[in-house]
Design a protein around this motif. Structure first.
Motif, PDB file in Angstrom:
ATOM      1  N   LYS A   1      19.708  17.764 -21.965  1.00 27.62           N
ATOM      2  CA  LYS A   1      20.900  18.102 -21.503  1.00 27.62           C
ATOM      3  C   LYS A   1      20.958  19.082 -20.679  1.00 27.62           C
ATOM      4  O   LYS A   1      21.850  19.381 -19.510  1.00 27.62           O
ATOM      5  CB  LYS A   1      22.101  17.989 -22.520  1.00 27.62           C
ATOM      6  CG  LYS A   1      22.376  16.977 -23.427  1.00 27.62           C
ATOM      7  CD  LYS A   1      23.458  17.248 -24.147  1.00 27.62           C
ATOM      8  CE  LYS A   1      23.722  16.141 -25.136  1.00 27.62           C
ATOM      9  NZ  LYS A   1      24.721  16.316 -26.433  1.00 27.62           N
ATOM     10  N   LYS A   2      20.301  20.380 -20.955  1.00 29.62           N
ATOM     11  CA  LYS A   2      19.970  21.369 -20.128  1.00 29.62           C
ATOM     12  C   LYS A   2      18.999  21.155 -18.956  1.00 29.62           C
ATOM     13  O   LYS A   2      18.556  22.067 -18.104  1.00 29.62           O
ATOM     14  CB  LYS A   2      19.414  22.789 -20.855  1.00 29.62           C
ATOM     15  CG  LYS A   2      20.409  23.170 -21.807  1.00 29.62           C
ATOM     16  CD  LYS A   2      19.788  23.832 -22.719  1.00 29.62           C
ATOM     17  CE  LYS A   2      20.830  24.431 -24.030  1.00 29.62           C
ATOM     18  NZ  LYS A   2      20.303  25.401 -24.707  1.00 29.62           N
ATOM     19  N   LYS A   3      18.797  19.975 -18.495  1.00 30.77           N
ATOM     20  CA  LYS A   3      17.696  19.505 -17.417  1.00 30.77           C
ATOM     21  C   LYS A   3      16.359  19.971 -17.766  1.00 30.77           C
ATOM     22  O   LYS A   3      15.794  20.076 -16.535  1.00 30.77           O
ATOM     23  CB  LYS A   3      18.403  19.993 -16.066  1.00 30.77           C
ATOM     24  CG  LYS A   3      19.981  19.766 -15.891  1.00 30.77           C
ATOM     25  CD  LYS A   3      20.177  18.211 -15.843  1.00 30.77           C
ATOM     26  CE  LYS A   3      21.622  17.913 -15.342  1.00 30.77           C
ATOM     27  NZ  LYS A   3      22.094  16.365 -15.451  1.00 30.77           N
ATOM     28  N   GLY A   4      15.990  20.105 -18.820  1.00 31.39           N
ATOM     29  CA  GLY A   4      14.644  20.186 -18.834  1.00 31.39           C
ATOM     30  C   GLY A   4      13.524  19.475 -18.342  1.00 31.39           C
ATOM     31  O   GLY A   4      12.449  19.529 -17.715  1.00 31.39           O
ATOM     32  N   LEU A   5      14.043  18.072 -18.343  1.00 28.13           N
ATOM     33  CA  LEU A   5      13.269  16.960 -17.727  1.00 28.13           C
ATOM     34  C   LEU A   5      13.151  17.083 -16.160  1.00 28.13           C
ATOM     35  O   LEU A   5      12.014  16.773 -15.568  1.00 28.13           O
ATOM     36  CB  LEU A   5      13.656  15.387 -17.854  1.00 28.13           C
ATOM     37  CG  LEU A   5      13.422  15.180 -19.517  1.00 28.13           C
ATOM     38  CD1 LEU A   5      14.026  13.672 -19.610  1.00 28.13           C
ATOM     39  CD2 LEU A   5      12.125  15.084 -19.916  1.00 28.13           C
TER      40      LEU A   5
ATOM     41  N   ILE B   1      14.350  10.375 -22.034  1.00 21.76           N
ATOM     42  CA  ILE B   1      12.857  10.833 -22.216  1.00 21.76           C
ATOM     43  C   ILE B   1      11.940   9.437 -22.776  1.00 21.76           C
ATOM     44  O   ILE B   1      10.856   9.304 -22.343  1.00 21.76           O
ATOM     45  CB  ILE B   1      12.746  11.976 -23.063  1.00 21.76           C
ATOM     46  CG1 ILE B   1      11.295  12.615 -23.087  1.00 21.76           C
ATOM     47  CG2 ILE B   1      12.934  11.542 -24.663  1.00 21.76           C
ATOM     48  CD1 ILE B   1      11.064  13.884 -23.481  1.00 21.76           C
ATOM     49  N   THR B   2      12.600   8.746 -23.253  1.00 23.85           N
ATOM     50  CA  THR B   2      11.920   7.517 -23.929  1.00 23.85           C
ATOM     51  C   THR B   2      11.379   6.567 -22.628  1.00 23.85           C
ATOM     52  O   THR B   2      10.500   5.657 -22.763  1.00 23.85           O
ATOM     53  CB  THR B   2      12.592   6.803 -24.792  1.00 23.85           C
ATOM     54  OG1 THR B   2      13.711   6.396 -24.726  1.00 23.85           O
ATOM     55  CG2 THR B   2      12.838   7.691 -26.199  1.00 23.85           C
ATOM     56  N   SER B   3      12.338   6.744 -21.622  1.00 21.04           N
ATOM     57  CA  SER B   3      12.124   5.615 -20.388  1.00 21.04           C
ATOM     58  C   SER B   3      11.270   6.231 -19.591  1.00 21.04           C
ATOM     59  O   SER B   3      11.280   5.568 -18.343  1.00 21.04           O
ATOM     60  CB  SER B   3      13.619   5.257 -20.135  1.00 21.04           C
ATOM     61  OG  SER B   3      14.110   6.414 -19.502  1.00 21.04           O
ATOM     62  N   MET B   4      10.898   7.554 -19.449  1.00 19.55           N
ATOM     63  CA  MET B   4      10.020   8.057 -18.423  1.00 19.55           C
ATOM     64  C   MET B   4       9.031   7.314 -17.965  1.00 19.55           C
ATOM     65  O   MET B   4       8.050   7.127 -18.666  1.00 19.55           O
ATOM     66  CB  MET B   4       9.861   9.506 -18.721  1.00 19.55           C
ATOM     67  CG  MET B   4      10.740  10.580 -18.896  1.00 19.55           C
ATOM     68  SD  MET B   4      10.360  12.333 -19.268  1.00 19.55           S
ATOM     69  CE  MET B   4       9.450  12.505 -17.579  1.00 19.55           C
ATOM     70  N   PRO B   5       9.000   6.782 -16.756  1.00 19.56           N
ATOM     71  CA  PRO B   5       7.816   5.977 -16.477  1.00 19.56           C
ATOM     72  C   PRO B   5       6.520   6.800 -16.064  1.00 19.56           C
ATOM     73  O   PRO B   5       5.554   6.197 -16.112  1.00 19.56           O
ATOM     74  CB  PRO B   5       8.275   5.070 -15.227  1.00 19.56           C
ATOM     75  CG  PRO B   5       9.392   6.149 -14.719  1.00 19.56           C
ATOM     76  CD  PRO B   5       9.954   6.705 -15.644  1.00 19.56           C
ATOM     77  N   GLU B   6       6.858   8.050 -15.681  1.00 19.09           N
ATOM     78  CA  GLU B   6       5.683   8.949 -15.564  1.00 19.09           C
ATOM     79  C   GLU B   6       4.942   9.021 -16.731  1.00 19.09           C
ATOM     80  O   GLU B   6       3.608   9.304 -16.383  1.00 19.09           O
ATOM     81  CB  GLU B   6       6.277  10.211 -14.980  1.00 19.09           C
ATOM     82  CG  GLU B   6       7.240  10.432 -13.814  1.00 19.09           C
ATOM     83  CD  GLU B   6       8.554  10.255 -14.310  1.00 19.09           C
ATOM     84  OE1 GLU B   6       8.710   9.773 -15.399  1.00 19.09           O
ATOM     85  OE2 GLU B   6       9.391  11.168 -13.642  1.00 19.09           O
TER      86      GLU B   6
END
Length: 312
Positions: A72-76, A103-108
């Protein structure tokens, strides 16, 4: 560092107060100007080893102090900008069933691995996100008394092991210091056995400031979790077992370089901190060490991320 320990970082808070902004108010005396904090500026990344080889592995480690809050704090957003080959997270405090979709859907990072506490919801937990699939991934260190808290993930790659760990805190009043000492012995044995097979990188929140240079207020913290003689000796024995603190290898005299700041007393803005997060390397990997970074301007947790550039 655990939530309970963070709330009770009294020595750090005391120092933050000592270095605070309240002016002197003694009658007849001029108010004392607050001292400006001494900050650490992360220098430009070095992307070649001493023998001139180009880095081909970038690893980032971050104690996120709660994965859902960190997202939520934009860590990604920061992670995508940093763009490491492997991202290691500690203190996720999130069961796999409750992981945020962001995070679970991050394609990277198509290869994602999670470990959490078996007994306590919202406690401990580590994760490893990889661009390239490891040969093998394992959880824990093979001892039930330690592994139920979800503190270690090990990934085997072709030329090295990567271990991420969230080391137990000795806690307020040092009530878990004896357990921490047992952990240090068992964890060192686990790493030493791995090192016999192929060299390793250990990263994570190791919950100890090894030397006085690694925290702002060493004098006031000698009896506090994270800076007791026992914890420091455990770290020293890990180094003696053949592992190297990559940051100190490159920056042996660097002061004011911290990775954790208590939320109390504006400690981060005053840089009243601790260096608790590390990359340790087996001796065989040292020739490939390019740089070991402290990204202290990255926000989203009471820890900042650290990044390793390596030739493997």
């Amino acid at each position: 560092m655990s939530k309970r320990a963070k709330k009770n970082e009294q020595a750090a808070a005391d120092e933050a107060n000592d270095n605070g902004t309240e002016p002197a108010t003694k009658k007849g005396k001029k108010a004392k100007e607050p001292e400006a904090p001494i900050l650490y500026e992360d220098p430009p990344d070095k992307l070649t080893s001493k023998d001139g080889r180009a880095a081909n592995m970038k690893i980032t480690s971050w104690n996120v102090d709660g994965l859902r809050a960190w997202v939520k704090k934009k860590g990604l957003d920061w992670v995508r900008q940093e763009d490491p080959d492997v991202l290691c997270l500690q203190e996720t405090k999130c069961a796999e069933k409750s992981l945020p979709a962001d995070i679970t859907s991050m394609p990277e990072y198509p290869h994602k691995y999670w470990a959490g506490s078996e007994d306590k919801e919202g406690y401990s937990g580590v994760a490893m996100l990889c661009k390239t699939e490891p040969i093998k991934v394992s959880y824990g260190i093979g001892k039930e008394e330690h592994d139920k808290e979800g503190r270690v993930i090990t990934a085997e790659f072709p030329s090295f092991f990567l271990v991420t760990a969230y080391v137990p805190n000795a806690s307020r009043g040092l009530v878990r210091l004896d357990y921490r000492k047992t952990w240090d012995v068992d964890f060192r044995a686990y790493l030493t056995d791995l090192d016999k097979k192929k060299p390793l990188v250990l990263c994570g929140d190791l919950n100890v400031a090894h030397q006085e240079i690694d925290l702002k207020n060493p004098k006031g913290n000698r009896k506090n979790a994270g800076f007791t003689p026992e914890e420091r000796e455990g770290f020293s024995q890990l180094l003696e077992a053949g592992f190297t603190d990559s940051f100190r290898e490159l920056y042996p005299e660097q002061t004011n370089a911290y990775t954790f700041w208590t939320y109390m007393m504006n400690a981060r803005s005053k840089n009243v901190g601790w260096r608790l997060d590390y990359f340790l390397l087996s001796a065989a990997l040292l020739p490939g060490l390019c740089d070991s970074k402290i990204r202290n301007t990255a926000m989203g947790s009471d820890h900042c991320p650290i990044t390793l550039h390596l030739v493997v």
